[in-house]
Design a protein around this motif. Structure first.
Motif, PDB file in Angstrom:
ATOM      1  N   MET A   1       0.844  -1.207   0.000  1.00 39.11           N
ATOM      2  CA  MET A   1       0.000   0.000   0.000  1.00 39.11           C
ATOM      3  C   MET A   1       0.878   1.256   0.000  1.00 39.11           C
ATOM      4  N   ARG A 170       1.737  11.923  -6.921  1.00 37.56           N
ATOM      5  CA  ARG A 170       2.744  10.863  -6.761  1.00 37.56           C
ATOM      6  C   ARG A 170       4.126  11.291  -7.258  1.00 37.56           C
ATOM      7  N   HIS A 214     -14.892  10.880  -7.840  1.00 36.52           N
ATOM      8  CA  HIS A 214     -14.020   9.764  -8.222  1.00 36.52           C
ATOM      9  C   HIS A 214     -12.569  10.221  -8.287  1.00 36.52           C
ATOM     10  N   ARG A 218      -9.537   8.832  -6.045  1.00 38.61           N
ATOM     11  CA  ARG A 218      -8.403   8.177  -6.688  1.00 38.61           C
ATOM     12  C   ARG A 218      -7.100   8.916  -6.366  1.00 38.61           C
ATOM     13  N   SER A 221      -6.176   7.968  -2.905  1.00 40.97           N
ATOM     14  CA  SER A 221      -5.706   6.588  -2.842  1.00 40.97           C
ATOM     15  C   SER A 221      -4.278   6.472  -3.363  1.00 40.97           C
ATOM     16  N   ALA A 222      -3.995   7.143  -4.474  1.00 39.63           N
ATOM     17  CA  ALA A 222      -2.688   7.001  -5.098  1.00 39.63           C
ATOM     18  C   ALA A 222      -1.586   7.685  -4.291  1.00 39.63           C
ATOM     19  N   ALA A 394     -11.060  -7.254   1.220  1.00 44.09           N
ATOM     20  CA  ALA A 394     -12.047  -6.204   0.965  1.00 44.09           C
ATOM     21  C   ALA A 394     -12.899  -5.952   2.212  1.00 44.09           C
ATOM     22  N   THR A 397     -11.766  -3.330   5.067  1.00 45.21           N
ATOM     23  CA  THR A 397     -11.843  -1.860   5.071  1.00 45.21           C
ATOM     24  C   THR A 397     -12.693  -1.308   6.219  1.00 45.21           C
TER      25      THR A 397
ATOM     26  N   ASP C 126       2.592   2.803 -10.959  1.00 46.24           N
ATOM     27  CA  ASP C 126       2.984   3.900 -11.847  1.00 46.24           C
ATOM     28  C   ASP C 126       3.585   3.354 -13.141  1.00 46.24           C
ATOM     29  N   GLY C 160      -5.365   2.833  -7.999  1.00 46.51           N
ATOM     30  CA  GLY C 160      -5.446   4.207  -8.468  1.00 46.51           C
ATOM     31  C   GLY C 160      -4.207   4.596  -9.257  1.00 46.51           C
ATOM     32  N   GLU C 161      -3.049   4.110  -8.817  1.00 44.06           N
ATOM     33  CA  GLU C 161      -1.799   4.428  -9.515  1.00 44.06           C
ATOM     34  C   GLU C 161      -1.851   3.955 -10.970  1.00 44.06           C
ATOM     35  N   GLU C 163      -4.476   3.287 -12.746  1.00 48.85           N
ATOM     36  CA  GLU C 163      -5.471   4.063 -13.492  1.00 48.85           C
ATOM     37  C   GLU C 163      -4.837   5.370 -13.979  1.00 48.85           C
ATOM     38  N   LEU C 164      -4.076   6.005 -13.095  1.00 46.41           N
ATOM     39  CA  LEU C 164      -3.421   7.259 -13.472  1.00 46.41           C
ATOM     40  C   LEU C 164      -2.323   7.029 -14.506  1.00 46.41           C
ATOM     41  N   ASP C 192      -9.572  -6.019  -6.452  1.00 45.79           N
ATOM     42  CA  ASP C 192      -8.443  -5.391  -5.776  1.00 45.79           C
ATOM     43  C   ASP C 192      -8.476  -3.873  -5.868  1.00 45.79           C
ATOM     44  N   TYR C 193      -9.037  -3.371  -6.954  1.00 48.04           N
ATOM     45  CA  TYR C 193      -9.185  -1.918  -7.075  1.00 48.04           C
ATOM     46  C   TYR C 193     -10.060  -1.386  -5.940  1.00 48.04           C
ATOM     47  N   LYS C 195     -10.503  -2.727  -3.022  1.00 46.49           N
ATOM     48  CA  LYS C 195      -9.716  -2.790  -1.795  1.00 46.49           C
ATOM     49  C   LYS C 195      -8.714  -1.631  -1.744  1.00 46.49           C
ATOM     50  N   ASP C 196      -8.042  -1.412  -2.865  1.00 46.14           N
ATOM     51  CA  ASP C 196      -7.026  -0.361  -2.922  1.00 46.14           C
ATOM     52  C   ASP C 196      -7.633   1.024  -2.707  1.00 46.14           C
ATOM     53  N   MET C 197      -8.830   1.230  -3.238  1.00 44.05           N
ATOM     54  CA  MET C 197      -9.511   2.523  -3.072  1.00 44.05           C
ATOM     55  C   MET C 197     -10.227   2.594  -1.718  1.00 44.05           C
ATOM     56  N   ARG C 198     -10.225   1.507  -0.969  1.00 45.15           N
ATOM     57  CA  ARG C 198     -10.902   1.437   0.322  1.00 45.15           C
ATOM     58  C   ARG C 198     -12.400   1.736   0.207  1.00 45.15           C
ATOM     59  N   LEU C 212     -13.587   4.378 -13.813  1.00 50.42           N
ATOM     60  CA  LEU C 212     -12.449   3.501 -14.087  1.00 50.42           C
ATOM     61  C   LEU C 212     -12.591   2.848 -15.459  1.00 50.42           C
ATOM     62  N   ASN C 215     -11.907   5.304 -18.164  1.00 45.84           N
ATOM     63  CA  ASN C 215     -10.497   5.667 -18.279  1.00 45.84           C
ATOM     64  C   ASN C 215      -9.675   4.533 -18.891  1.00 45.84           C
TER      65      ASN C 215
END
Lengths: 432, 432, 432
Positions: A1, A170, A214, A218, A221-222, A394, A397, C126, C160-161, C163-164, C192-193, C195-198, C212, C215
């Motif tokens: 993370m 980032r 969104h 995001r 999160s990043a 999941a 959270t 990234d 999120g990373e 996605e960016l 997992d997205y 989870k990562d975005m909480r 998402l 994008n």
């Protein structure tokens, strides 16, 4: 993370108070009242607001009030304290005033700075403007002998520029020429964002801005930050506030602005799993809650009807009617209902999965059984849900949020124990 | 605010005409007809379209037609004139043709260039492709002795590349090696965007692309440009066109393509506040308009029913029925209704707030009272809405649009005065 | 169009199989079963999954199983083969294990590499992390004497990373220090997205993440890649899976994860036009399909009612009732119905347009006529739709998909011919 650099991993509530009100005996009255909040009425982040909530002519006095009230009451306040100062990407004079206000509030001679966790900077623009605010904080820290980066910085995202800037975090955080590691909250400000985007609605209500929320979530999160939604103006509309928070959580935005202690209570409790589980029924294009009646989950509304005719059943959902045998009916209903697990259910499932994992099993089936009572006809249903590592992660959270609250908000423990029972609280703090 | 570099701050309408139609006595017939439009039928931006609306074989003649018709009629045309030429990010031959077309249209010997406000460039890609178009315009200006930057450039966003390029505008506009300050409109082109994204729908209708519209609106906001939505094909569906524009305005996208003078009228009037205010009722998941009947706002539909039973009331909304006393009923109904203010209402509220602000008050309550007549039962309601600086600023958007129209479109003043009355127009042009 | 560098222009299906299952006689059983799939049950991309689908302790054996099964059966497998290995942006040990797994699978001595089209890299972050995976693939290629870039790389976008990162692809692909031209699929991983975005939802179901998906689709479009949606967990909910795919196609996302051969069949056929056309009726806020009854399109539901009263008609839609003459009724109904063209219809229209274009006509009207039978009343309607170059190009997307399938999946030709008839298939493969 992505690394998180602050005490709190989650912030549920962002509560603003005017710093100086004209025409009162004590212009700091609202600040003092807010400083006394405790338990579920006290926010995770309290924001003495020396910007929009305070008249421009009162802001100098406001900064002094913040210093005074936080010096008096900050040690006992159970949440973090992040005053908002004035700032504007297009107005150097506003930026200089904001800098002066921070110098005042953080002046060690005033005795507040030990309880000030950071500052909130509104109206930021491009990332280079964020760096100017960061530099102002660095100067405040240096001038007052504070450690570099000890004051957190939160920003209000209320312009297209700021929305676009979040994608750079980032790359920019961690550069040797800034201290953007101090970033903490990304807070949407939909009122000014709407003005900046020149958006209008017939009634004057705010547009929903799903893409902004969104992008903020995001961005947070990043960069290991926390996303917070803007104010919900219609204070009486508790149901609407809850729906907004549920939509926000589905975007990963865990916090929200609160305008009243009543909203604080709602927003402090909404992201936690409910005390008791409940069944939902998807009927037509709506989801309705079933009523728990003596252990059976009942629905008598007109979106669904069920008749028993000898061995068969007649099920009508919306305009669609079908004749089904007992097994087909069970199958069909299974597709229509969903279970909202309680805190206790979540903890149970996690413990069960942890035990299975320890003994070498990677996936288990969690069973839920219920009696549905539809139009007076009882049907027993039972569904399995597979839990694997991903499901487990999941489900973590809300539990991590609960643990974060339990750790950092001892003033809320009693209310949480009343709500969930001591046993559930005890297990929820140790699971995971 | 981000600097705006063009005369118009708002553009409501973007109206295209074929430049040369084969098989007509006069191939420029459609151009001449469009050039004669006046008042609400005349668009803010008229686009003689030498790209998709004109057959490839006719485009050379089309460029000459544009020059001829604009030389004849451009001085009297009430909107701006921005011809569209051919261009493609992947096709240098198309780009060279577009360059030649611009040279033709802007040739001072043809007499049109004084009335040409800029050009529309379709099918742009990455920001470096936008710079190629900018360079073509610079060469045209130099060749024809025009001031650098005097020709505006608008682009059609109709590829994923172009959507991504918009985030770079703030960094790129103003660099010494380009003249991107000439940028004016960002226009979505959903037909080619759909093709480029390889999206499909069962019926062949266009996807709604909410994210594209958000990103275009945000890109325009961040760079001081104006966002315009693409064509709405179903010309007969006036209601659908209005709904699309309302959704666009909630995204900050104020303009839209118009394919016919009838669509121009709709799109020129839709963003302005209505002549008369009206009440909406949220019943179930829909919003319905109440009818103004002799001063009472009536609803007789079946989404809500109300009975008076002695001192009590029985209110049913959707499936939900409740027994309420008079005060509870008023409270409940207050939560269900919303007011759409008229132009006059907006101006009233702004003037009231301005007066209060001058006398040192930062916030005032604006009251709205109405008699609701639901199923024949009359209920008096009254609601307060707080107006502070932010509310005032947000309310400014439609008023500034109105003022922009009033200033730049004298040909529409008479129709606006007929619509709103002279007094309201007079006050709306001076408020703010 | 942006260059596409791989054999397939479209991928409908992404089907994962565990690489090694504990406690079975043959731990590669699931792999062998998947390798035998043919026709519509065989995916466009088969993913022996050495990550989440396989227990961590079995992954070494899993990599060997992949090599063995692909060496045995890869030559005959009708789709492409892209194994997934472990990887994590935050865990160098995981990255090293993934590298080792790729070395194993691609080892020429094991005989599989000729049938391995590429690898799937999960949990990228990234763009610099994407480059690390690219470098690992370059090393594998060099070590095993393969051409640089011969192994494709697909990534799972589940942070999120990542996605960016997709916005950088156009700038990064083609740089001399990487081989990112090997990129093939961008696959969303919503579990997992989330989870990562909480993000959380009350029932634990996944949020819809429309932004998402937009994008990812845009990122794929701009870089000449293919966008694929993540797994749809509720395997029994075929209707829900179809709705998700329809929504994805409206975003330009043509592929989807499939968890079972049944889902593969659904996802292989869903993006192709239907065998027979059908009419839809917009009644209230819903769209319903009309029934084809002896050549008339019938609706008897209660969202619309129609009575004939002498020369007039009484039409009620939702709460709205109107009295109309025959011509008005036809007009009104024309606004309510829409046609979903069949494959044969699409091919007809394209051929008709091609013929017209060859003879110098730029636009033609395609007519659709039908008898509607509403509440037993028959009404003849007929609508024209203009087809120009843009309509033609947009209609090409499903046809190009069909041609891509026909070219690369000879194993599906028989089933496609059964579905559409030989004549339609023949014409669909040559049109355009």
């Amino acid at each position: 993370m992505t690394e998180r650099r602050h005490d709190r991993e989650f912030v549920r509530t962002f509560f603003t108070s005017p710093t100086a009100v004209e025409g009162e005996d004590d212009s700091a009255k609202m600040l003092r009242r807010a400083a006394d909040l405790r338990g579920l009425e006290a926010p995770d982040v309290w924001v003495p607001d020396n910007e929009d909530a305070t008249a421009p002519s009162m802001r100098e006095e406001g900064a002094e009030n913040v210093a005074e009230v936080v010096a008096d009451s900050g040690a006992d306040f159970p949440g973090e304290i992040h005053p908002r100062v004035v700032w504007h990407r297009d107005d150097p004079a506003a930026r200089y005033r904001g800098f002066q206000q921070m110098l005042t509030v953080a002046d060690p001679d005033r005795g507040a700075v030990d309880h000030i966790d950071g500052f909130v900077i509104p109206e930021v623009g491009d990332i280079d403007d964020w760096k100017k605010a960061d530099e102002a904080l660095t100067l405040v820290e240096t001038e007052h002998g504070l450690d570099r980066g000890s004051l957190a910085m939160s920003v209000i995202v209320e312009s297209g520029e700021a929305e676009l800037a979040m994608r750079h975090l980032r790359e920019e955080v961690g550069k040797p020429t800034n201290s953007l590691e101090r970033l903490f909250l990304l807070v949407d400000g939909e009122v000014d964002y709407t003005k900046d985007m020149r958006a209008t609605t017939p009634t004057g209500e705010l547009p929903p801005w799903p893409e902004l929320r969104h992008n903020t979530s995001r961005g947070a999160s990043a960069a290991g930050l926390i996303a917070v939604d803007g104010p919900y103006d219609d204070i009486r509309d508790v149901e609407g506030y809850r729906e907004r928070m549920e939509a926000n959580r589905a975007k990963g935005m865990t916090g929200i602005w609160s305008l009243t202690p009543g909203q604080v209570v709602e927003a402090n409790t909404a992201p936690l799993p409910p005390e008791t589980g409940r069944w939902l029924l998807s009927a037509g294009d709506r989801r309705v809650e079933l009523d728990d009646r003596d252990g059976a989950w009942a629905y008598d509304g007109d979106r669904l009807s069920l008749d028993e005719t000898g061995d068969d059943y007649r099920l009508r959902v919306g305009g669609d009617e079908r004749r089904l045998d007992a097994e087909q009916l069970r199958e069909e209903l299974l597709g229509l209902v969903e279970y909202v697990p309680s805190m206790s259910d979540v903890v149970d499932s996690m413990e069960e999965f942890e035990a299975a994992r320890e003994s070498g099993t990677g996936a288990i089936a969690i069973e839920r059984a219920a009696t549905l009572r539809l139009d007076g006809v009882d049907v027993e249903i039972s569904s399995d849900r597979m839990w694997d590592e991903a499901t487990y992660q999941a489900a973590m959270t809300p539990i991590r949020l609960f643990q974060d609250v339990y750790d950092h908000r001892p003033d809320q423990r009693e209310e949480l124990e009343e709500r969930y029972g001591e046993d559930v609280v005890e297990r929820a703090t140790t699971v995971g």
